[in-house]
Scaffold this active site. Structure first.
Site, PDB file in Angstrom:
ATOM      1  CB  CYS A 124      -0.918   0.048   1.286  1.00  0.00           C
ATOM      2  SG  CYS A 124      -1.973   1.377   1.536  1.00  0.00           S
ATOM      3  CG  HIS A 125       1.237   5.769  -1.609  1.00  0.00           C
ATOM      4  ND1 HIS A 125       1.456   6.117  -2.949  1.00  0.00           N
ATOM      5  CD2 HIS A 125       1.343   6.948  -1.025  1.00  0.00           C
ATOM      6  CE1 HIS A 125       2.158   7.301  -3.071  1.00  0.00           C
ATOM      7  NE2 HIS A 125       2.177   7.783  -1.607  1.00  0.00           N
ATOM      8  CB  THR A 126      -0.028   3.863   3.984  1.00  0.00           C
ATOM      9  OG1 THR A 126      -1.162   4.465   3.313  1.00  0.00           O
ATOM     10  CG2 THR A 126       0.279   4.286   5.389  1.00  0.00           C
ATOM     11  CG  HIS A 172      -0.884  -1.498   6.212  1.00  0.00           C
ATOM     12  ND1 HIS A 172       0.125  -1.028   5.525  1.00  0.00           N
ATOM     13  CD2 HIS A 172      -2.066  -1.011   5.673  1.00  0.00           C
ATOM     14  CE1 HIS A 172      -0.330  -0.049   4.742  1.00  0.00           C
ATOM     15  NE2 HIS A 172      -1.644  -0.116   4.714  1.00  0.00           N
ATOM     16  CD  GLU A 173      -3.655  -3.390   0.583  1.00  0.00           C
ATOM     17  OE1 GLU A 173      -3.779  -3.881  -0.489  1.00  0.00           O
ATOM     18  OE2 GLU A 173      -3.955  -2.287   0.811  1.00  0.00           O
ATOM     19  CB  CYS A 229     -12.183  -3.435  21.772  1.00  0.00           C
ATOM     20  SG  CYS A 229     -13.284  -2.162  22.015  1.00  0.00           S
ATOM     21  CB  CYS A 271     -15.340   0.685  22.924  1.00  0.00           C
ATOM     22  SG  CYS A 271     -14.433   1.432  21.692  1.00  0.00           S
ATOM     23  CB  CYS A 326     -16.515  -0.467  19.539  1.00  0.00           C
ATOM     24  SG  CYS A 326     -15.003  -0.951  18.877  1.00  0.00           S
ATOM     25  CB  CYS A 373     -11.820   0.650  18.148  1.00  0.00           C
ATOM     26  SG  CYS A 373     -11.392  -0.098  19.657  1.00  0.00           S
ATOM     27  NE  ARG A 423      -3.861   5.497  15.784  1.00  0.00           N
ATOM     28  CZ  ARG A 423      -2.522   5.991  15.424  1.00  0.00           C
ATOM     29  NH1 ARG A 423      -1.667   5.430  16.391  1.00  0.00           N
ATOM     30  NH2 ARG A 423      -2.226   6.731  14.403  1.00  0.00           N
ATOM     31  CB  CYS A 469      -5.052  -1.237   3.564  1.00  0.00           C
ATOM     32  SG  CYS A 469      -4.830   0.468   3.702  1.00  0.00           S
ATOM     33  NE  ARG A 495      -3.117  -2.063  -2.427  1.00  0.00           N
ATOM     34  CZ  ARG A 495      -3.050  -0.580  -2.547  1.00  0.00           C
ATOM     35  NH1 ARG A 495      -2.332  -0.100  -3.355  1.00  0.00           N
ATOM     36  NH2 ARG A 495      -3.587   0.139  -1.362  1.00  0.00           N
TER      37      ARG A 495
END
Ligand code: NAD
Ligand code: AHE
Ligand code: ZN
Length: 684
Positions: free
Chosen positions: A346-348, A368-369, A398, A403, A406, A414, A418, A478, A678
């Site tokens: 991913c670009h991130t 993360h993907e 969660c 929460c 959530c 959530c 974090r 993602c 991708r």
């Protein structure tokens, strides 16, 4: 060595239709068949194959000319369609004394009467063994899964062949089939002629077979019959007999009586798309489970022990990743260790590797993907177990009643973990990743899937359908989910509304796909790279704007969109670039009075957005979205199911695939090349 000869090739619906012939050993004649092969992102992939059996007097040309609406659906769903002949092609005196027996009326039986047997009238064996293996070897289709359907005599053929060979054909449907041929004139004539008696035909009669089976063979069978079909009236089809027998055997059959339709190919062409969809759902599930059985077992012998594995480590900003052996510790309470089967770039990831992420920490494992299999779980983990397929989520869920995030339908943010996640740690503030020297490595976005194993918080694991292909659905981890969700959740774009999308990477294109599915009337696609426009139009864009070299004299892109392409601007605009000047343009091209601009792109550290307050005073507003507003554990499985149902194709995003985690740097280069949406790196 090829067994068949391609006589002609026609491009149809994005795929190819081949008309072929081959010297058949079973019918001992030169047989004709046609095959539609869809074009797939991975040309080596073997699409499921759907075999069509034609009716009396027909040849393969009837279907390909008169039921061609099947091909678009087949292309969209990645299914091959094979249309074969209706009898041995040996011609001899007396082989066509009547239109409903003999030449092109082989009735899909293996004749035992010498006159016909000696001439190769063995269409049953031809359909069951010879043709499927030829299609497999010559066209690499149906290697993992096949289905069968047919019309009239071919409907009879499909039903009885499938009932007797569910391991070869895992789904079956039919149009106006001869359901109980031993009770129908056509059937009696064929069985007496080819087999010497009607009774001998019982082994080729679907109603007799389902009665004999006395149990369910398929989850469902789809049958369409026209109420104006003359052969329904004169007792040739007898669908009610089949329905009765099937009910007695708990075999689900969906018979749809189509009001006003007759026995013709107009009837077939009207409903053939439904049948292709019916089969696609089942064939793809079969294909996946076959491939899975073959490839994806997870070894749990390392439960509770550190695992050494390959990984790509980001040692510092703007440096290529280094291929290293790292140690991934066992999961602690509330944690899950997964085997990463595939990871998409991913670009991130690039943004952080380029040192633009204020939260960027090094050395770390990015990624993360991904699509993963649970290897082991920590204490107290109940929602997933070893062997489950999961997609990691960087916006955990969660789902605790306490929460407020959530529990609120307004957000997916959530905050449960974090702060530690942003600090590159597991929820208890420590790391599970160490390099060969034993030095700690930072986690990234609570995922770190650029390693063969990763440790996630349980609340970051979206458990998905076990048959989902992980090297495809990883995209729901993602970019693609984010684009779809920005349209469906964050902005709730409605039918008829207008949108503009800035940046046509995977995120921008999934915004277009989402807007198209939402029924947007105008979709303006903006990029500085015109090479992206073809994919944008395929996804549903109505207008493409090259904001670098394609603007009218003296106009910037927002003036071109609001005042040029539209009078007052678009109802929604989306930034999918992460560039603050583009975010401004996106806002300023949104509609006077009510336009909403949604920021998806991630801006570099220190970059801030600005515009004249007047833009907001005159009714425009800015929004942002993280992961498209999707709640990871409840929504991602639904996205995967939609994909498995064929309602949400994503293969079009996978422009590059690589084998082995150590190929990740090449995947990064591909993403930089500008013609990559991708790049999926398969680890196992
Ligand atoms: P990508 O690099 O594949 O696509 C970016 C596109 O923007 C490219 O086509 C590029 O040509 C185009 N572009 C660059 N400059 C432009 C300009 N001035 N005007 C118009 N187009 C321009 O990236 P991607 O993977 O699709 O991700 C897009 C953005 O979304 C990135 O910033 C990424 O970090 C972010 N992202 C955010 C979330 C979220 O949850 N908010 C999720 C995923 C990705
Ligand atoms: N670390 C950056 C924030 C980066 C960012 O905005 N990330 C997105 C997801 S990008 C996925 O490719 C996001 O979801 N942000 C919400 C969050 O909680 O991070 C920074 O600016 O500090
Ligand atoms: Zn991302």
């Amino acid at each position: 060595m090829r067994l068949s000869t391609i006589k002609s090739t026609i491009a149809v619906a994005g795929g190819n239709l081949y008309r072929c012939s081959h010297p058949s050993t079973i019918t001992n004649s030169e047989m004709l068949f046609s095959i539609f092969k869809p074009s797939l992102p991975d040309p080596l992939e073997s699409p499921p194959a759907l075999f069509y059996l034609s009716g009396l007097t027909c040849t393969d040309s009837n279907f390909i000319e008169k039921a061609s609406s099947a091909f678009q659906t087949a292309q969209d769903l990645g299914i091959a369609i094979v249309v074969c002949g209706t009898s041995s092609q040996n011609r001899f005196e007396g082989d066509s004394e009547s239109w409903d027996f003999g030449h092109n009326a082989g009735f899909y039986v293996d004749a035992t009467e010498e006159k016909w047997k000696s001439k190769g009238y063995s269409m049953y064996s031809y359909v069951v063994s010879e043709l499927p293996s030829l299609i497999n070897s010559d066209f690499n289709c149906g290697v993992h899964s096949r289905g069968i359907f047919g019309h009239s005599m071919g409907g009879h053929g499909a039903l009885q062949v499938a009932f007797k060979n569910p391991e070869i054909f895992c789904s079956v449907s039919a149009f106006a089939p001869i359901c109980n041929p031993v009770e129908a004139a056509w059937g009696k004539k064929a069985f007496e002629g080819y087999l010497g008696s009607v009774d001998a035909g019982k082994e080729y009669d679907a109603t007799e077979l389902v009665k004999k089976k006395g149990a369910k063979t398929f989850d469902d069978i789809l049958i369409d019959v026209g109420t104006k079909d003359q052969f329904l009236g004169d007792g040739q089809l007898l669908p009610q007999n089949f329905k009765l027998a099937a009910d007695m055997s708990q075999q689900k059959v969906t018979i749809r009586m189509q009001e006003g339709y007759d026995h013709s190919y107009h009837f077939i062409n009207t409903f053939v798309s439904d049948h292709v969809k019916f089969h696609a759902k089942r064939l793809k599930a079969e294909q996946r489970s076959k491939i899975l059985q073959a490839t994806e077992e997870v070894d749990t012998s390392m439960t509770g022990k550190p695992i050494k594995c390959n990984a790509m480590v980001a040692r510092g900003p703007k440096q290529p990743l280094t291929h290293e052996t790292i140690t991934v510790d066992p999961p602690k309470a509330g944690e899950v260790r997964v085997k990463v089967m595939a990871n998409a770039l991913c670009h991130t990831d690039i943004y952080t590797l380029d040192g633009l992420d204020p939260e960027g920490l090094f050395p770390c494992v990015l990624g993360h993907e991904a699509g993963c299999i649970v290897e082991s779980v920590g204490e107290g983990v109940l929602s997933v177990k070893p062997g489950d397929r999961v997609i990691p989520g960087y916006t955990p869920q969660c789902a605790k009643p306490s929460c407020i995030f959530c529990m609120s339908p307004k957000t997916n943010l959530c905050p449960a973990i974090r702060s530690t996640q942003g600090a590159g740690k597991m929820p208890d503030g420590t790391t599970r990743l160490r390099d060969e020297k034993g030095e700690e490595l930072y986690h990234f976005m609570g995922c770190s899937t650029m390693a063969e194993y990763a440790v996630l918080a349980e609340i970051s694991c979206a458990k998905i359908d076990d048959s989902a292909p992980l090297d495809k659905v990883c995209l729901f981890g993602c970019g693609v989910a984010t684009g779809l969700g920005a349209v469906w959740n964050t902005c709730k774009v409605q039918k008829g509304e207008t949108v503009a999308v800035f940046g046509l990477g995977a995120v921008g294109l999934s915004v277009i796909q989402g807007a198209k599915m939402a029924g947007a009337s105008r979709i303006i696609a903006v990029d500085i790279n015109p090479k992206k426009f073809e994919a944008a139009v395929k996804a549903g864009a109505t207008d493409c704007v090259d904001s670098l070299n394609g603007l009218p004299e003296g106009k910037n892109v927002q003036q071109h969109i609001a005042g040029g392409l539209t009078q007052w601007g678009v109802d929604y605009s989306f930034d999918c670039t992460g560039i603050v000047s583009v975010m401004r343009a996106a806002l300023e091209c949104s509609h006077r009075g009510w336009g909403v601009s949604c920021i998806i792109g991630v801006a570099a550290s220190g970059h801030e957005i600005s515009t004249r307050p007047f833009q907001l005073v005159t009714g425009r507003s800015w929004r942002g979205t993280a992961f498209g507003g999707f709640k990871t554990r409840t929504d991602v499985p639904k996205l995967v199911d939609k994909y498995l149902e064929g309602e949400l194709p994503i293969e079009q995003y996978i422009t590059h695939t690589f084998e082995g985690v150590d190929k990740t740097n090449e995947a990064i280069d591909a993403l930089h090349s500008g013609d990559c949406l991708r790049a999926v790196v398969k680890y196992f």
